[in-house]
Motif scaffolding. Structure first.
Motif, PDB file in Angstrom:
ATOM      1  N   GLN A  24       0.832  -1.207   0.000  1.00  0.00           N
ATOM      2  CA  GLN A  24       0.000   0.000   0.000  1.00  0.00           C
ATOM      3  C   GLN A  24       0.864   1.253   0.000  1.00  0.00           C
ATOM      4  OE1 GLN A  24      -2.462  -0.518   3.454  1.00  0.00           O
ATOM      5  NE2 GLN A  24      -3.824  -1.988   2.455  1.00  0.00           N
ATOM      6  N   LEU A  25       1.917   1.248   0.815  1.00  0.00           N
ATOM      7  CA  LEU A  25       2.817   2.391   0.857  1.00  0.00           C
ATOM      8  C   LEU A  25       3.491   2.600  -0.486  1.00  0.00           C
ATOM      9  CD1 LEU A  25       4.266   4.618   2.421  1.00  0.00           C
ATOM     10  CD2 LEU A  25       5.934   2.915   3.171  1.00  0.00           C
ATOM     11  N   GLN A  26       3.919   1.516  -1.135  1.00  0.00           N
ATOM     12  CA  GLN A  26       4.563   1.633  -2.434  1.00  0.00           C
ATOM     13  C   GLN A  26       3.601   2.203  -3.471  1.00  0.00           C
ATOM     14  OE1 GLN A  26       7.922   1.086  -3.018  1.00  0.00           O
ATOM     15  NE2 GLN A  26       7.329   2.243  -4.840  1.00  0.00           N
ATOM     16  N   GLU A  27       2.335   1.792  -3.407  1.00  0.00           N
ATOM     17  CA  GLU A  27       1.333   2.329  -4.330  1.00  0.00           C
ATOM     18  C   GLU A  27       1.145   3.826  -4.118  1.00  0.00           C
ATOM     19  OE1 GLU A  27      -2.212   0.035  -3.862  1.00  0.00           O
ATOM     20  OE2 GLU A  27      -1.279  -1.789  -4.669  1.00  0.00           O
ATOM     21  N   LEU A  28       1.117   4.253  -2.846  1.00  0.00           N
ATOM     22  CA  LEU A  28       0.991   5.689  -2.556  1.00  0.00           C
ATOM     23  C   LEU A  28       2.201   6.462  -3.077  1.00  0.00           C
ATOM     24  CD1 LEU A  28      -0.419   5.594   1.088  1.00  0.00           C
ATOM     25  CD2 LEU A  28      -1.618   6.369  -0.964  1.00  0.00           C
ATOM     26  N   LEU A  29       3.397   5.897  -2.864  1.00  0.00           N
ATOM     27  CA  LEU A  29       4.611   6.557  -3.349  1.00  0.00           C
ATOM     28  C   LEU A  29       4.631   6.625  -4.869  1.00  0.00           C
ATOM     29  CD1 LEU A  29       7.261   4.993  -0.942  1.00  0.00           C
ATOM     30  CD2 LEU A  29       6.422   7.354  -0.930  1.00  0.00           C
ATOM     31  N   ASP A  30       4.184   5.557  -5.516  1.00  0.00           N
ATOM     32  CA  ASP A  30       4.138   5.548  -6.986  1.00  0.00           C
ATOM     33  C   ASP A  30       3.163   6.589  -7.499  1.00  0.00           C
ATOM     34  OD1 ASP A  30       5.986   3.515  -6.997  1.00  0.00           O
ATOM     35  OD2 ASP A  30       4.528   1.920  -7.422  1.00  0.00           O
ATOM     36  N   ASP A  31       2.004   6.699  -6.814  1.00  0.00           N
ATOM     37  CA  ASP A  31       1.002   7.680  -7.217  1.00  0.00           C
ATOM     38  C   ASP A  31       1.543   9.102  -7.042  1.00  0.00           C
ATOM     39  OD1 ASP A  31      -1.704   8.475  -8.004  1.00  0.00           O
ATOM     40  OD2 ASP A  31      -1.892   9.192  -5.939  1.00  0.00           O
ATOM     41  N   GLU A  32       2.214   9.333  -5.917  1.00  0.00           N
ATOM     42  CA  GLU A  32       2.789  10.656  -5.671  1.00  0.00           C
ATOM     43  C   GLU A  32       3.868  10.981  -6.699  1.00  0.00           C
ATOM     44  OE1 GLU A  32       2.955  14.293  -3.783  1.00  0.00           O
ATOM     45  OE2 GLU A  32       1.502  12.686  -3.556  1.00  0.00           O
ATOM     46  N   GLN A  33       4.679   9.976  -7.029  1.00  0.00           N
ATOM     47  CA  GLN A  33       5.721  10.188  -8.036  1.00  0.00           C
ATOM     48  C   GLN A  33       5.097  10.518  -9.387  1.00  0.00           C
ATOM     49  OE1 GLN A  33       9.123  10.283  -7.464  1.00  0.00           O
ATOM     50  NE2 GLN A  33       9.061  11.169  -9.503  1.00  0.00           N
ATOM     51  N   HIS A  34       3.997   9.856  -9.716  1.00  0.00           N
ATOM     52  CA  HIS A  34       3.308  10.136 -10.979  1.00  0.00           C
ATOM     53  C   HIS A  34       2.810  11.583 -11.009  1.00  0.00           C
ATOM     54  CE1 HIS A  34       0.816   9.617 -14.515  1.00  0.00           C
ATOM     55  NE2 HIS A  34      -0.217  10.083 -13.823  1.00  0.00           N
ATOM     56  N   ARG A  35       2.239  12.024  -9.894  1.00  0.00           N
ATOM     57  CA  ARG A  35       1.745  13.413  -9.824  1.00  0.00           C
ATOM     58  C   ARG A  35       2.886  14.408  -9.948  1.00  0.00           C
ATOM     59  NH1 ARG A  35      -2.005  13.774  -4.639  1.00  0.00           N
ATOM     60  NH2 ARG A  35      -2.433  15.841  -5.497  1.00  0.00           N
TER      61      ARG A  35
ATOM     62  N   ASP B 178       5.768  13.867 -11.440  1.00  0.00           N
ATOM     63  CA  ASP B 178       6.248  13.805 -12.822  1.00  0.00           C
ATOM     64  C   ASP B 178       5.370  14.626 -13.745  1.00  0.00           C
ATOM     65  OD1 ASP B 178       8.290  12.137 -12.014  1.00  0.00           O
ATOM     66  OD2 ASP B 178       7.343  10.293 -12.746  1.00  0.00           O
ATOM     67  N   GLU B 179       4.048  14.544 -13.518  1.00  0.00           N
ATOM     68  CA  GLU B 179       3.114  15.329 -14.326  1.00  0.00           C
ATOM     69  C   GLU B 179       3.330  16.826 -14.093  1.00  0.00           C
ATOM     70  OE1 GLU B 179       0.014  16.458 -16.874  1.00  0.00           O
ATOM     71  OE2 GLU B 179       1.236  14.640 -16.729  1.00  0.00           O
ATOM     72  N   PHE B 180       3.547  17.187 -12.840  1.00  0.00           N
ATOM     73  CA  PHE B 180       3.814  18.594 -12.523  1.00  0.00           C
ATOM     74  C   PHE B 180       5.091  19.075 -13.216  1.00  0.00           C
ATOM     75  CE2 PHE B 180       5.582  21.969  -9.837  1.00  0.00           C
ATOM     76  CZ  PHE B 180       4.521  22.854  -9.813  1.00  0.00           C
TER      77      PHE B 180
END
Length: 198
Positions: A144-155, A157-159
């Motif tokens: 779950q933590l890795q998924e949150l980190l991946d999601d944050e990294q995606h955001r 990267d988009e920024f």
């Protein structure tokens, strides 16, 4: 649910699986009976070599590893597990028979090769199930933590991509109105990343 290494195994993105490594069929059956209540896939391996093949094919939350096996014994198997980047963080619980239970050298060697626990057969089923359940929960939380980190990294990267677009517009001397609109969008995105309301 149990799969042998020659049978169908669970996909890599499965939430959690347990690897049971023992050269004795009776011991594998006993482990399966004890752990069935956890309702996660149980994968069998009857040797250290089979265990390594299974570990390279899918993720496991925990490995239950017999100490005394012909060929590659439990200590050698654990050493191989801990040497590979892909498997080094998987917790190992050593299981040993009564013949080695009173020899402190075995327990020391087990912990030295990276085991998180060392249980003597016959083990208390409740204790084993409880210990394994803890590692399953840790595995789930880490996923779950890795998924949150991946999601944050995606955001992020988009920024960064949007910021690069603004910089490119500045470099091309784009009209001020379009630039102002892009900057406003970036400001909104920044507030969203910070979890702030505007």
């Amino acid at each position: 649910m149990t799969t042998g290494i020659t049978g169908r195994t669970a996909p890599r993105d499965l939430d959690a699986s347990i690897l049971l490594v023992d050269d004795m069929e009776d011991n594998l059956v006993a482990l399966e009976a004890v752990l069935a209540a956890l309702q996660v896939p149980l994968v069998r391996a009857e040797s250290g070599e089979e265990a390594m093949k299974a570990l390279l094919r899918q993720d496991f939350a925990v490995v239950l590893l017999d100490v005394l096996m012909p060929g590659m014994n439990g200590f050698e198997t654990a050493s191989h597990i801990k040497r590979l980047d892909q498997t080094k963080d998987i917790p190992i619980i050593f299981l040993t028979g009564a013949e080695t239970a009173n020899d402190p050298g075995y327990a020391f060697r087990g912990y030295a090769t990276g085991a998180v626990d060392y249980l003597t057969k016959p083990f208390d089923p409740w204790v084993l199930r409880t210990k394994v359940a803890v590692f399953l929960e840790l595995h789930r939380k880490n996923r779950q933590l890795q998924e949150l980190l991946d999601d944050e990294q995606h955001r992020l990267d988009e920024f960064a991509r949007r910021l690069a677009d603004v910089e490119r517009q500045l470099a091309e001397d784009t009209e001020t109105a379009a630039l102002a609109g892009s900057i406003a969008e970036l400001a909104d995105a920044l507030h969203e990343l910070r979890g702030e309301d505007r």
